[in-house]
Scaffold this motif. Structure first.
Motif, short mmCIF file in Angstrom:
data_model
loop_
_atom_site.label_atom_id
_atom_site.label_comp_id
_atom_site.label_asym_id
_atom_site.label_seq_id
_atom_site.Cartn_x
_atom_site.Cartn_y
_atom_site.Cartn_z
N UNK A 180 -5.84 21.44 2.04
CA UNK A 180 -4.73 22.25 1.38
C UNK A 180 -3.35 21.51 1.31
N UNK A 181 -2.79 21.16 2.43
CA UNK A 181 -1.72 20.30 2.70
C UNK A 181 -1.82 19.18 1.66
N UNK A 182 -2.81 18.19 1.84
CA UNK A 182 -2.95 16.91 1.02
C UNK A 182 -3.00 17.46 -0.12
N UNK A 183 -3.80 18.23 -0.86
CA UNK A 183 -3.88 18.67 -2.37
C UNK A 183 -2.50 18.98 -2.74
N UNK A 184 -1.55 19.68 -2.08
CA UNK A 184 -0.29 20.26 -2.44
C UNK A 184 0.80 19.06 -2.46
N UNK A 185 0.49 17.89 -2.04
CA UNK A 185 1.49 16.79 -1.89
C UNK A 185 1.56 16.34 -3.29
N UNK B 275 14.41 11.79 13.40
CA UNK B 275 15.41 12.10 12.27
C UNK B 275 15.63 10.90 11.16
N UNK B 276 15.48 9.62 11.67
CA UNK B 276 15.56 8.50 10.62
C UNK B 276 14.46 8.51 9.72
N UNK B 277 13.27 8.20 10.73
CA UNK B 277 11.98 7.78 9.91
C UNK B 277 11.06 8.94 9.33
N UNK B 278 10.91 10.07 10.03
CA UNK B 278 10.06 11.21 9.60
C UNK B 278 10.25 11.54 8.23
N UNK B 279 11.60 11.58 7.65
CA UNK B 279 11.71 12.25 6.33
C UNK B 279 10.98 11.20 5.18
N UNK B 280 10.59 9.90 5.64
CA UNK B 280 10.11 8.77 4.71
C UNK B 280 8.75 9.20 4.53
N UNK B 281 7.87 9.94 5.49
CA UNK B 281 6.80 10.28 5.24
C UNK B 281 6.56 11.41 4.23
N UNK B 282 5.22 11.75 3.79
CA UNK B 282 5.11 12.88 2.83
C UNK B 282 5.07 14.06 3.21
N UNK B 283 4.66 14.19 4.49
CA UNK B 283 4.68 15.66 5.36
C UNK B 283 4.67 15.39 6.67
N UNK C 164 0.68 -1.07 0.01
CA UNK C 164 -0.14 0.00 -0.09
C UNK C 164 0.81 1.13 0.10
N UNK C 165 0.41 2.20 -0.56
CA UNK C 165 1.04 3.46 -0.76
C UNK C 165 0.24 4.67 -0.55
N UNK C 166 -0.33 4.91 0.65
CA UNK C 166 -1.13 5.86 0.85
C UNK C 166 -0.21 7.17 1.05
N UNK C 167 -0.82 8.39 0.97
CA UNK C 167 -0.09 9.58 1.30
C UNK C 167 -0.08 9.61 2.81
N UNK C 168 1.13 9.80 3.35
CA UNK C 168 1.23 9.69 5.05
C UNK C 168 1.62 11.15 5.45
N UNK C 169 0.70 11.51 6.40
CA UNK C 169 0.94 12.89 7.13
C UNK C 169 1.36 12.33 8.53
N UNK C 170 2.28 12.83 9.32
CA UNK C 170 2.83 12.55 10.48
C UNK C 170 2.24 13.85 11.32
N UNK C 171 1.81 13.88 12.42
CA UNK C 171 1.61 15.16 13.26
C UNK C 171 2.26 14.82 14.50
N UNK C 172 2.86 16.09 14.84
CA UNK C 172 3.91 16.20 16.12
C UNK C 172 3.30 17.30 17.06
#
Length: 367
Positions: A362-367, A138-146, A109-117
């Motif tokens: 808006x964030x999702x549409x811009x990804x 530092x290692x894994x957050x960049x593997x998300x889309x935003x 599966x390859x959904x758009x992935x947003x992580x909230x901090x």
């Protein structure tokens, strides 16, 4: 209400549970908010439990991963992603974020992935845990889309302390809902709130980071100038210590620890001023909640949400952290010249569920 920003999507909100708490309330409001704008929403929970389950909109599908801990939810999450194939996954909180990344990495599966901090990692009480979370982020957050940070302060820390250099946006928490406004209108049966003596309200977990001792000391100074009462809602490990502080200052007749209350908003709407005395906050949801209830706010200028919410003092008073004298003066001034209700509610609109959902779209549409 249908979304005008993007077509209907299958959106999964992934959270630990729906126990009473700030992150859990965010998950609930996001799920209901997306559903109410026409999206197909799954609320995916590590464990389907918590007092907020009763508030889930009937159009939201609750998915129970049936795990005892967040890290043990990876296998059932992989199964969910492979079977349900959501278009977008929004995860809530640091540990859930990591499992979300691992889940997407280990399935087709390859959904758009947003992580909230939501929090400031360097201020975690366990320094070793904080250090580990920084490395993992530092290692894994960049593997998300935003990465979506709930305040500019949280995003700044992700950049400076964690070293995150990936895609990121600031989107405030969805706080002001129709349910909150209804709850605020419920009658409050408490004699203090029916008298002419002003009531100062504090709310939150009775824990060191909330710094209620400074609020109590500030209130003690306030009573030297005017009659007032202080009500603190919430439970936690510091209650005995706080009660001893109240007793040592002879404030037993004017300070009440109300404990856990199932509707803090009716307290907020009836209080004369709400005070946040925290040492640090990821966002400071209770400030926005108080503003939505039409209540004037005094807060410490702690990292990293109050100054943003109050627009550097435009919508409420800000004082230095841990300064009881200045906190007392600010409370006294606010009682004498309260922020108009129309102003507090105007600011609270920025944190409405509808406004925040539009920002996420808006964030999702811009990804």
């Amino acid at each position: 209400m249908e979304s005008w920003l993007m077509d209907s999507r299958h959106i999964a909100i992934f959270a630990n549970s729906l126990r009473l708490g700030g992150a859990e309330r965010v998950a609930l409001n996001l799920a209901n908010g997306f559903a109410n704008t026409g999206h197909n929403v799954d609320l995916v929970l590590v464990s389907e439990q918590g007092e907020l389950l009763s508030e889930v909109d009937e159009s939201v599908s609750v998915v129970d991963l049936g795990a005892e801990r967040v890290l043990r939810s990876l296998a059932p999450l992989r199964g969910y992603l492979s079977t349900h194939r959501p278009d977008v996954v929004i995860s809530i909180g640091a540990h859930v974020n990591l499992v979300s990344v691992w889940g997407r990495l280990t399935t087709m599966a390859s959904p758009t992935l947003l992580l909230t901090e939501h929090s400031i990692m360097k201020r975690m009480p366990d320094e070793r845990k904080a250090s580990l979370m920084k490395v993992l982020a530092r290692v894994f957050y960049p593997l998300s889309d935003c990465v979506v940070a709930v305040s500019q302060g949280v995003l700044d820390e992700l950049r400076s302390e964690v070293g995150y250099r990936g895609n990121a946006e600031v989107v405030y928490n969805p706080i002001v809902s129709e349910q909150l406004l209804r709850d605020a209108e419920e009658p409050l049966e408490h004699p203090w709130f029916d008298s002419k003596t002003p009531v100062v309200l504090g709310a939150g977990r009775l824990a060191p980071e909330k710094d209620f001792p400074t609020l109590i000391r500030a209130f003690d100074r306030l009573t030297e100038k005017r009659d007032a009462r202080l009500v603190i809602t919430g439970a936690g490990p510091e209650r005995d210590t706080l009660e001893q502080l109240v007793k040592s200052r002879g404030l037993e007749e004017s300070v009440e620890f109300a404990g856990f209350v199932d509707n803090v908003y009716k307290y907020m709407s009836n209080a004369d001023v709400f005070v946040l005395s925290s040492l640090n906050e990821g966002f400071g949801m209770v400030i926005a909640e108080a503003l939505a209830c039409g209540t004037p706010v005094v807060s410490t200028d702690c990292p990293s949400g109050p100054a943003e919410i109050l627009a550097d003092g435009k919508y409420g008073s800000l004082v230095p952290v841990g300064d009881a004298d200045q906190l007392s003066t600010a409370i006294d001034n606010m009682l004498a010249n309260p922020t108009p209700e129309v102003v507090t509610r105007e600011r609270a609109a920025a944190f409405s569920v509808e406004s925040v959902i539009e920002n996420y779209e808006r964030v999702i549409e811009e990804l």
